[in-house]
Design a protein around this motif. Structure first.
Motif, PDB file in Angstrom:
ATOM      1  N   UNK A  84       0.833  -1.191   0.000  1.00  0.00           N
ATOM      2  CA  UNK A  84       0.000   0.000   0.000  1.00  0.00           C
ATOM      3  C   UNK A  84       0.871   1.246   0.000  1.00  0.00           C
ATOM      4  N   UNK A  85       0.579   2.198  -0.886  1.00  0.00           N
ATOM      5  CA  UNK A  85       1.431   3.380  -0.986  1.00  0.00           C
ATOM      6  C   UNK A  85       1.287   4.271   0.242  1.00  0.00           C
ATOM      7  N   UNK A  86       2.437   4.886   0.589  1.00  0.00           N
ATOM      8  CA  UNK A  86       2.377   5.867   1.667  1.00  0.00           C
ATOM      9  C   UNK A  86       1.768   7.167   1.141  1.00  0.00           C
ATOM     10  N   UNK A  87       1.398   8.018   2.067  1.00  0.00           N
ATOM     11  CA  UNK A  87       0.781   9.296   1.676  1.00  0.00           C
ATOM     12  C   UNK A  87       1.776  10.144   0.899  1.00  0.00           C
ATOM     13  N   UNK A  88       3.044  10.132   1.345  1.00  0.00           N
ATOM     14  CA  UNK A  88       4.073  10.933   0.681  1.00  0.00           C
ATOM     15  C   UNK A  88       4.221  10.479  -0.758  1.00  0.00           C
ATOM     16  N   UNK A  89       4.158   9.164  -0.950  1.00  0.00           N
ATOM     17  CA  UNK A  89       4.338   8.662  -2.314  1.00  0.00           C
ATOM     18  C   UNK A  89       3.179   9.069  -3.206  1.00  0.00           C
ATOM     19  N   UNK A  90       1.981   9.072  -2.658  1.00  0.00           N
ATOM     20  CA  UNK A  90       0.830   9.508  -3.451  1.00  0.00           C
ATOM     21  C   UNK A  90       0.985  10.971  -3.845  1.00  0.00           C
ATOM     22  N   UNK A  91       1.419  11.792  -2.886  1.00  0.00           N
ATOM     23  CA  UNK A  91       1.592  13.220  -3.172  1.00  0.00           C
ATOM     24  C   UNK A  91       2.651  13.409  -4.244  1.00  0.00           C
TER      25      UNK A  91
END
Lengths: 208, 102
Positions: free
Chosen positions: A107-114
């Motif tokens: 599952x992607x981290x929030x930072x990676x999504x941003x």
């Protein structure tokens, strides 16, 4: 990220204005070099093997950009097709086949999504600017002005001076194909031990 | 800003090769070690292309294409072997395979 955006838009405007190609090359060189080096560090430090593979993808993209700067356009395209398209997919398959509990840590981290969204947005804006500012003229088959090393010379080198290694590499690929098929077939008596029903139910519970 | 010279590209190649070497020697996961060899391939390939560019011929690019072929062949065989090893011991730790020494 704001600095990166600024840098990208700066380099884009410099490209579009064609004022100083040398400065553009330098900016792009440092961009690609820092991208590949940072991704390499990320790759070695990352604990998750999928993130390691994605970091390798970014390193390959940066190296392909460096090939572009070195007037090796064909090589950059081959790098993207063979490495990013073929080898990396193979690696991802290897990761999937050998990971004990798939989907648990992907599952992607929030930072990676941003980061992903902002990179996509920057790319989209840059493409829009490029489309608006430089529409190509169709119907002319003139060579582009800056083509110093056309790809046919590379083809002549491969089939002239390097004909023997070229043919040898095709033989090597054939051997590797046969070997990989042999490995993939496996031996029947060394099949992995079948999972017990309790293990199966535990895995099903974990994945559901 | 100074003009880009051969040294800049060689420095990038050296950085990539060094990072790949560190990862190859420090990580114990077989797939990560394999990825680090790919990183070292990239460092060497940048060197070859840069030398070819500044030398003004195509030997560097031709060599890099051969490096790509070897890397693709290595990737398919190595990943097949890794998957086979994983099926036997259910682990990717390189230390689990000491008895391969013979």
């Amino acid at each position: 990220m704001r600095l990166f955006l600024q840098l990208t838009t700066d380099s884009m405007t410099v490209i579009l204005a064609q004022t100083s190609t040398e400065l553009t090359t330098a900016v792009l060189f440092y961009l690609f070099a820092s991208m590949s080096a940072a991704a390499a560090v990320w790759m070695v430090l990352s604990r998750n093997i999928v993130r390691t593979a994605v970091a390798l993808l970014f390193t390959l993209l940066g190296v392909a950009g460096l090939y572009f700067l070195l007037d090796a356009e064909f090589l950059a395209a081959v790098q993207l097709v063979v490495y990013a398209g073929g080898t990396l997919i193979l690696i991802i398959f290897g990761v999937m086949l050998t990971s004990k509990s798939p989907y648990s840590k992907f599952e992607p981290k929030l930072v990676e999504v941003i980061v992903a969204v902002s990179v996509a947005a920057v790319l989209f804006v840059a493409l829009l600017m490029a489309i608006n500012n430089s529409m190509p003229t169709f119907g002319t088959d003139a060579q582009p002005a800056g083509a110093r090393y056309p790809v046919d010379l590379l083809g002549q080198a491969l089939l002239g001076d390097y004909l023997v290694p070229f043919e040898l590499s095709s033989v090597l690929l054939l051997v590797v194909m046969i070997g990989a098929a042999y490995l993939a077939k496996g031996r029947k008596h060394e099949a992995p031990p079948a999972l017990t029903t309790s293990e199966l139910s535990r895995q099903a519970k974990r994945w559901s | 800003m100074e003009t880009l010279a051969l040294q800049h590209y060689l420095a990038v190649g050296a950085i990539l090769f060094g990072i790949g070497l560190i990862g190859f020697m420090c990580r114990r996961n077989l797939i990560v070690m394999f990825l680090c060899t790919e990183l070292m391939f990239q460092g060497v390939a940048i060197n070859l292309v840069a030398f070819g560019h500044f030398w003004g011929n195509f030997s560097g690019q031709a060599f890099t294409i051969f490096v790509l072929v070897i890397a693709a062949a290595e990737a398919s065989l190595a990943l097949g072997l890794v998957v086979l090893l994983f099926r036997q011991k259910n682990t990717l730790d390189a230390d689990a395979w000491r008895e391969l020494k013979g």
